[in-house]
Write an enzyme that holds these catalytic residues in place. Sequence first.
Site, PDB file in Angstrom:
ATOM      1  CG  HIS A 314      -2.071   0.906   1.139  1.00  0.00           C
ATOM      2  ND1 HIS A 314      -1.998   2.257   1.353  1.00  0.00           N
ATOM      3  CD2 HIS A 314      -3.345   0.647   0.807  1.00  0.00           C
ATOM      4  CE1 HIS A 314      -3.180   2.793   1.174  1.00  0.00           C
ATOM      5  NE2 HIS A 314      -4.031   1.832   0.834  1.00  0.00           N
ATOM      6  CG  ASP A 372      -8.362  -4.381  -2.716  1.00  0.00           C
ATOM      7  OD1 ASP A 372      -7.610  -3.403  -2.817  1.00  0.00           O
ATOM      8  OD2 ASP A 372      -9.587  -4.319  -2.848  1.00  0.00           O
TER       9      ASP A 372
END
Length: 438
Positions: A314, A372
Site C-alpha cells: 500500500h 483487497d
Amino acid sequence: MSATATKDGGSVTITLNGTNKSLTIPLIDGTIGPSVFDIRKLYNELGVFTYDPGYGGTAACESKITYIDGDVGVLLHRGYPIEQLAEKSSFLEVSYLLLNGELPDKAQKAEFERGVMMHTMLHEQLRRFYDGFRRDAHPMAVMCGVVGAMSAFYHDSLDINDPDHRRISAFRLIAKMPTIAAWAYKYSIGQPFMYPRNDLSYAENFLYMMNAVPAEDYKVSPVLARAMDRIFILHADHEQNASTSTVRLSGSTGANPFACIAAGIASLWGPAHGGANEAVLKMLAEIGHKDNIPAFLAGVKDKNGHNRLMGFGHRVYKNYDPRAKIMQASCHEVLKELGHQDDPLLELAMELEKIALHDEYFVSRKLYPNVDFYSGIILKAMGFPTSMFTVLFAVARTVGWISQWKEMIEDPSQRIGRPRQVYTGATQRDYIALDKRA
Ligand code: SDX
C-alpha cells in the site's frame, strides 16, 4: 542551478545560489499527522517547481474527513476508528458521518435513511442504456456508462454551487449505485431486473436486487446482510487515494457530480487500485495449491518478472491495513454461515499471508495485506462473480467520493487542479520539410 535551505523553527528559507531570490516557506501543522510545507508561492517567487511523480509526498488539499496513519495502521473517519465503526455502526450512519462530520442523532439518522431510500429507483429510460451493452461487458464498463449518463437525467441538480443541488445529488448517487450495480449483474446473466424495496435496509436491498427473481420470494440472510453492510463500511472512504483524487480533480473544473463519480469509477477499475480484489482471486486460482506458493513468490521477487502479490502492499500503510484485519474476521463469520468454513481459497490465502509475512522481501519493503486481500474471498463465498468485486467497491466508495467532492466545492481556497512538470524534451527547433528529412 543550486540552492541553499536554512531551517528555523516552523519554516525553511530557500535561496537560489548566485541570485537575490529567496523564499521563506512556512510549515503548517494539521490536528494530527505530518505537517506540510506551504509551497504555493514557490514558483512565483523562485521560478521553480517541486517534483513528486505519483504525489507520494504531496498534500493536494486540506481535509477533515479521513485520517490514515500508515506506520501504525490507523484509519479514522471524522475521528472515529474504523474498528469501532465496523463493529457498532451501519453503512448509512457512516455515510451521514462522512458527509456531515458528526454522528447523527435518532431523528437525523431516520431522516437521512429515508432520504436515501426515497431515491433508490432509476429513471425508466436509464434501463434502456443496459441494452446497448454486450451481455459479457465488464460490469465496471456498465457502471462508468450508466453513472455518467445520470448527468443527462437530473438537470434539476447540476448547479454545484447550490447546496441543495449538492445534497440531492449526494442522495441520488448513494441511493442509486446499488440499483445500477445489481442491474449490471442481472443484465450479464440475462435475468430480469429487480426493483429496489424501500422496506429493506441498504445492504439487504442490494442483496435482494442481486439475488431475487420475480418468480418467487427471496429472504436475505441477516448474517450476509450484516457482512455486506460491514464490507460497505470498510470501503467507504480512504483519504486522497487515486480514485478520490480523480473525483476531486474532475470536480475542480466545475464538472457535475455524476460526471465526477463516473471518473472515479474509471480510476478505481485499475488492478493497482480497486481492481485488486478481482486480481487476488485470479492470483489464488493461478497458485492453486499451497505447495505452489514458494514458486509463485519466487516469481514475484524476480526483478525481471511482472507478478505482484496482489492484495499486498500500500502507498500509505507500511503496517497491516486495519480493514484487512476486520475483513479477515468477517471472512470466517461469513464462511461459517455459508457452511464453507473449510473454503480452500481462504486456507490458501492464509497460508500465503503467513509465508509472505515471514519473507524478507516483503518484510523489508513493509508489504502487508491490504483491504483487497480478503475481500474477494468473502464476496466469492457470498456468490458474487469476480467481475462484480470492484463494482461493490465503487458502490461503497461513492459516499467517500461525494463527501470529498462536497468538501472541495465548499472549500473557499479551492481552485482548478493543474499540476506542472519538469520538461526534458527537445528545445525549440524549426520544422523540416518532408523532402529534407533523413
Ligand atoms: C487500494 O490509496 C489507497 O488508499 C487505495 C485503497 C483505497 O481504499 O482507496 O487502499 C485501495 O487500492 C489498495 C491497494 C490494492 N492494490 C494491490 O493490492 C495491488 C498490489 N499492490 C501494489 O501494486 C502496490 O503495493 C501499490 C500499488 C498498492 C502501492 O505501490 P507503491 O506505493 O507505488 O509501491 P511501489 O510500487 O513503489 O513498490 C515499492 C517496492 C517495489 O520494490 P523495489 O522496486 O523497491 O524493489 O515494493 C514492491 C515494488 O516492486 N511491491 C511489491 C508489491 N507492492 C509493492 N512487490 C510485490 N508485490 C506487491 N504487491
